[in-house]
Write a protein that holds these residues in place. Structure first.
Motif, PDB file in Angstrom:
ATOM      1  N   TYR A  51     -31.002  48.636   3.043  1.00 42.29           N
ATOM      2  CA  TYR A  51     -29.570  48.649   2.721  1.00 42.29           C
ATOM      3  C   TYR A  51     -29.014  50.057   2.871  1.00 42.29           C
ATOM      4  O   TYR A  51     -27.906  50.244   3.347  1.00 42.29           O
ATOM      5  CB  TYR A  51     -29.320  48.152   1.288  1.00 42.29           C
ATOM      6  N   GLN A  52     -29.819  51.041   2.473  1.00 40.24           N
ATOM      7  CA  GLN A  52     -29.364  52.424   2.569  1.00 40.24           C
ATOM      8  C   GLN A  52     -29.173  52.834   4.026  1.00 40.24           C
ATOM      9  O   GLN A  52     -28.192  53.498   4.361  1.00 40.24           O
ATOM     10  CB  GLN A  52     -30.349  53.377   1.878  1.00 40.24           C
ATOM     11  N   ASP A  53     -30.104  52.443   4.896  1.00 41.38           N
ATOM     12  CA  ASP A  53     -29.966  52.752   6.326  1.00 41.38           C
ATOM     13  C   ASP A  53     -28.669  52.157   6.875  1.00 41.38           C
ATOM     14  O   ASP A  53     -27.923  52.833   7.590  1.00 41.38           O
ATOM     15  CB  ASP A  53     -31.137  52.182   7.136  1.00 41.38           C
TER      16      ASP A  53
ATOM     17  N   SER B  32     -24.283  48.837  -2.356  1.00 41.14           N
ATOM     18  CA  SER B  32     -24.056  47.714  -3.280  1.00 41.14           C
ATOM     19  C   SER B  32     -23.184  46.632  -2.644  1.00 41.14           C
ATOM     20  O   SER B  32     -23.410  45.442  -2.849  1.00 41.14           O
ATOM     21  CB  SER B  32     -23.451  48.202  -4.594  1.00 41.14           C
ATOM     22  N   THR B  33     -22.207  47.031  -1.839  1.00 34.59           N
ATOM     23  CA  THR B  33     -21.371  46.044  -1.147  1.00 34.59           C
ATOM     24  C   THR B  33     -22.209  45.254  -0.153  1.00 34.59           C
ATOM     25  O   THR B  33     -22.095  44.021  -0.074  1.00 34.59           O
ATOM     26  CB  THR B  33     -20.189  46.731  -0.434  1.00 34.59           C
ATOM     27  N   LEU B  34     -23.075  45.934   0.586  1.00 31.72           N
ATOM     28  CA  LEU B  34     -23.947  45.245   1.537  1.00 31.72           C
ATOM     29  C   LEU B  34     -24.851  44.249   0.825  1.00 31.72           C
ATOM     30  O   LEU B  34     -25.038  43.124   1.293  1.00 31.72           O
ATOM     31  CB  LEU B  34     -24.778  46.258   2.324  1.00 31.72           C
TER      32      LEU B  34
ATOM     33  N   THR C 201     -26.210  38.586  -0.780  1.00 29.58           N
ATOM     34  CA  THR C 201     -26.500  37.659  -1.870  1.00 29.58           C
ATOM     35  C   THR C 201     -25.407  36.611  -2.024  1.00 29.58           C
ATOM     36  O   THR C 201     -25.569  35.650  -2.765  1.00 29.58           O
ATOM     37  CB  THR C 201     -26.659  38.404  -3.210  1.00 29.58           C
ATOM     38  N   GLY C 202     -24.295  36.786  -1.311  1.00 28.98           N
ATOM     39  CA  GLY C 202     -23.203  35.826  -1.404  1.00 28.98           C
ATOM     40  C   GLY C 202     -22.269  36.088  -2.568  1.00 28.98           C
ATOM     41  O   GLY C 202     -21.350  35.304  -2.820  1.00 28.98           O
TER      42      GLY C 202
END
Length: 126
Positions: free
Chosen positions: A24-26, A36-38, A43-44
């Motif tokens: 997620y960080q990449d 966190s948005t990603l 997760t929906g």
């Protein structure tokens, strides 16, 4: 966007991220979308993905917005690069001809060394 379309979009984003071995960080670093948005997209938890972010995500995931939306087939199998590999390529392209030749020679030397080790290992087994 229907619930099914959103689910498919999220699945394609996740599939591409994992295929490219991106955390997620990449992906956050590549898109400037918060980690966190990603995670909430995947997760929906967030039920809408803005169209401009689909374009940004597609670029970072080396695909097209059409694929992420499910309008096109998956991209043809091509060489997928990790972020580190992309960084190396960008740096390589900044070198002059002599610098590129030095890098090429070094890579060839390291590969030859690995090949010799593999051959020695095979000989010791047989």
């Amino acid at each position: 966007m229907s619930e099914k379309e959103l689910t498919d979009l999220i699945e394609r984003i996740k599939e591409r991220r994992l295929k490219l071995e991106m955390s997620y960080q990449d992906l956050s670093d590549a898109t400037q979308i918060s980690k966190s948005t990603l995670q909430r997209y995947e997760t929906g938890y967030i039920k809408k993905v803005p169209i401009n972010q689909i374009e940004i995500l597609a670029k970072a995931l080396h695909t097209t917005p059409s694929y992420l939306m499910g309008w096109d087939a998956p991209p043809s199998p091509s060489l997928s690069l990790t972020q580190q590999e992309e960084t190396h390529i960008k740096k390589y392209r900044q070198l002059d001809a002599d610098g590129r030749e030095d890098v090429d020679d070094y890579v060839d030397m390291k590969l030859a060394k690995l090949q010799r080790k593999a051959e020695e290992g095979a000989e010791s087994l047989g």
